[in-house]
Design a protein around this motif. Structure first.
Motif, PDB file in Angstrom:
ATOM      1  N   PHE A 181       0.886  -1.128  -0.094  1.00 16.98           N
ATOM      2  CA  PHE A 181      -0.052  -0.158  -0.052  1.00 16.98           C
ATOM      3  C   PHE A 181       0.960   1.121  -0.075  1.00 16.98           C
ATOM      4  CE2 PHE A 181      -2.423  -3.235   2.445  1.00 16.98           C
ATOM      5  CZ  PHE A 181      -3.272  -3.677   1.072  1.00 16.98           C
ATOM      6  N   ALA A 189      -1.718   3.786   0.680  1.00 14.71           N
ATOM      7  CA  ALA A 189      -1.973   4.482   1.912  1.00 14.71           C
ATOM      8  C   ALA A 189      -1.460   5.896   1.844  1.00 14.71           C
ATOM      9  CB  ALA A 189      -1.484   3.785   3.003  1.00 14.71           C
ATOM     10  N   TYR A 190      -1.225   6.391   3.111  1.00 11.67           N
ATOM     11  CA  TYR A 190      -0.583   7.875   3.228  1.00 11.67           C
ATOM     12  C   TYR A 190       0.551   7.549   4.153  1.00 11.67           C
ATOM     13  CZ  TYR A 190      -4.884  10.128   1.180  1.00 11.67           C
ATOM     14  OH  TYR A 190      -5.830  10.227   0.067  1.00 11.67           O
ATOM     15  N   GLY A 193       2.483   0.527   3.948  1.00  8.44           N
ATOM     16  CA  GLY A 193       1.581  -0.640   4.310  1.00  8.44           C
ATOM     17  C   GLY A 193       1.569  -1.657   3.460  1.00  8.44           C
ATOM     18  N   GLN A 234      -3.662   3.892   8.926  1.00  8.79           N
ATOM     19  CA  GLN A 234      -3.481   3.634   7.606  1.00  8.79           C
ATOM     20  C   GLN A 234      -4.463   2.682   7.079  1.00  8.79           C
ATOM     21  OE1 GLN A 234      -1.624   5.365   5.530  1.00  8.79           O
ATOM     22  NE2 GLN A 234      -0.272   6.220   7.024  1.00  8.79           N
ATOM     23  N   LEU A 238      -6.960   3.176   4.075  1.00  8.32           N
ATOM     24  CA  LEU A 238      -7.304   2.288   3.224  1.00  8.32           C
ATOM     25  C   LEU A 238      -8.718   1.801   3.103  1.00  8.32           C
ATOM     26  CD1 LEU A 238      -4.005   0.404   3.616  1.00  8.32           C
ATOM     27  CD2 LEU A 238      -4.621   1.700   1.587  1.00  8.32           C
ATOM     28  N   LYS A 241     -10.401   4.037   0.809  1.00  6.14           N
ATOM     29  CA  LYS A 241      -9.890   3.959  -0.610  1.00  6.14           C
ATOM     30  C   LYS A 241     -10.428   2.811  -1.458  1.00  6.14           C
ATOM     31  CE  LYS A 241      -6.113   6.374  -1.668  1.00  6.14           C
ATOM     32  NZ  LYS A 241      -4.819   6.692  -1.805  1.00  6.14           N
TER      33      LYS A 241
END
Ligand SMILES: *Cc1c(COP(=O)(O)O)cnc(C)c1O
Length: 365
Positions: A181, A189-190, A193, A234, A238, A241
């Protein structure tokens, strides 16, 4: 400048949902293996059609933990394509095993399954296909070989979240699948991950132990593990998202189809989509002989481009002791000199798409 990817544009489009999810975690006080990690594991397992999902700290850790969870040990051999992100080979080296490289298909850049069998011997433990750039490797022949020789199949699905092979999602086709991720991935993610996914309860249990110090019962390690968990914040991001990823992948496919239709007419060597596989275009890769020149012209026109990857795995420094030389895997080596990624992301505007097509069509290739 048209960037390769615009993460801020995507954030703006889901800001309210993401901010709400983050706020909730901050107020909950639960930051490690909380309810969002659990829910995201279940949602991802459902999405991919697998029984078990184990959130870990990165895609690289997912590979390391997956290798150990299926029983790859020091001295074992793992068959790996020579062209991928370095972590694919790095993970094999990290667990003390030996990557045995095979060349790639010149059209798709995916592991050339026809040469795998000749590399299998008594030390071979696993095959590690990579679904590079967002397209599935040819899994049926790989799964047949694995059955014939009793090998594990570890899918590196870092670049192919949502891709399909014969109407089944990649990542859930082999013994174990590895997801990343990393922010730029199709489901990003930001921060970092990753995830290990499998249908095997034993493999899932091993992965769960390995991500938390090798224990099932707190403070009673049964083996040497890691601290490698998917972060709760995260996971919350996620989950938001994941609800959008099919739409984003669809948009990637539409833009790629526009690129390919028009660039092909101009004689550009465009990506090859194999029938029966759903490509999710993590990266849109063209092939150019005069790559430096092409990049300079694109830069001049305000278009970013990037090389994935300038070095095949067998020639990377950490693989030096394996004894490979230039010329050993010629298709991967040529790809490393000629592949070029163009900008492609779901939020691209029609104007940006058009600028890219016009500029790339005019390149002398
Ligand atoms: C991104 C990537 C990884 C590693 O993932 P990280 O989350 O960055 O550790 C592994 N393999 C491939 C093919 C990748 O593209």
């Amino acid at each position: 400048m048209i960037p390769l990817l615009d993460l801020t544009a995507q954030y703006q489009s889901i800001k309210n949902e993401v901010d709400g999810a983050v706020q909730e975690v901050l107020c909950s006080g639960k930051f490690i293996l909380g309810p969002n990690v659990l829910a995201f594991e279940q949602e991802t397992a459902g999405y991919l059609g697998v029984r078990y999902a184990v959130g870990v700290a990165s895609g690289t850790d997912a590979l390391i933990i997956a290798l150990r969870s299926v029983g790859v040990e020091p001295g074992d051999e793992v068959i790996v394509p020579a062209y991928s992100f370095f972590a694919t080979a790095g993970a094999v080296l990290t667990v003390g095993a030996k990557p045995v490289f095979v060349d790639i298909d010149p059209q798709t850049y995916l592991i050339s399954e026809g040469v795998i069998e000749s590399k299998i011997n008594s030390r071979t433990k696993a095959i590690l296909p990579v679904h590079l750039y967002g397209q599935s490797a040819d899994m049926d022949p790989i799964l047949s070989l694995a059955e014939k020789y009793d090998l594990k199949v570890i899918e590196d699905n870092a670049q192919a979240f949502g891709a399909e092979y014969a109407n089944r999602k990649t990542g859930g086709l082999g013994s174990v699948g590895c997801l990343s991720f990393f922010p730029t991935k199709n489901l990003g993610a930001y921060g970092d991950g990753g995830m290990v996914v499998t249908n095997d309860s034993g493999v899932a249990e091993q992965a769960r132990m390995l991500r938390t110090h090798g224990w099932k019962k707190k403070y009673h390690p049964e083996m040497l593990g890691y601290n490698s968990r998917l972060d709760e914040l995260q996971a919350a991001i996620l989950r938001v998202k994941l609800r959008h990823v099919d739409g984003w992948n669809q948009r990637r496919r539409e833009i790629a189809a526009q690129f390919t239709a028009r660039l092909k007419e101009a004689g550009v060597r465009t990506p090859v989509e194999v029938q029966g596989r759903k490509h999710v275009y993590h990266l849109y890769i063209i092939r150019v002989a005069k790559r430096d020149q092409a990049q300079a012209i694109l830069r001049e026109a305000g278009i970013a481009s990037e090389i994935y990857y300038p070095l095949p795995l067998h020639l990377a420094l950490p693989c030096k002791e394996l004894g490979y030389h230039v010329g050993d895997l010629p298709i991967a080596e040529l790809a490393s000199q000629e592949t070029l990624a163009l900008p492609l992301y779901p939020e691209m505007t029609a104007g940006q798409i058009d600028t890219i097509i016009r500029t790339v069509s005019g390149l002398e290739l």
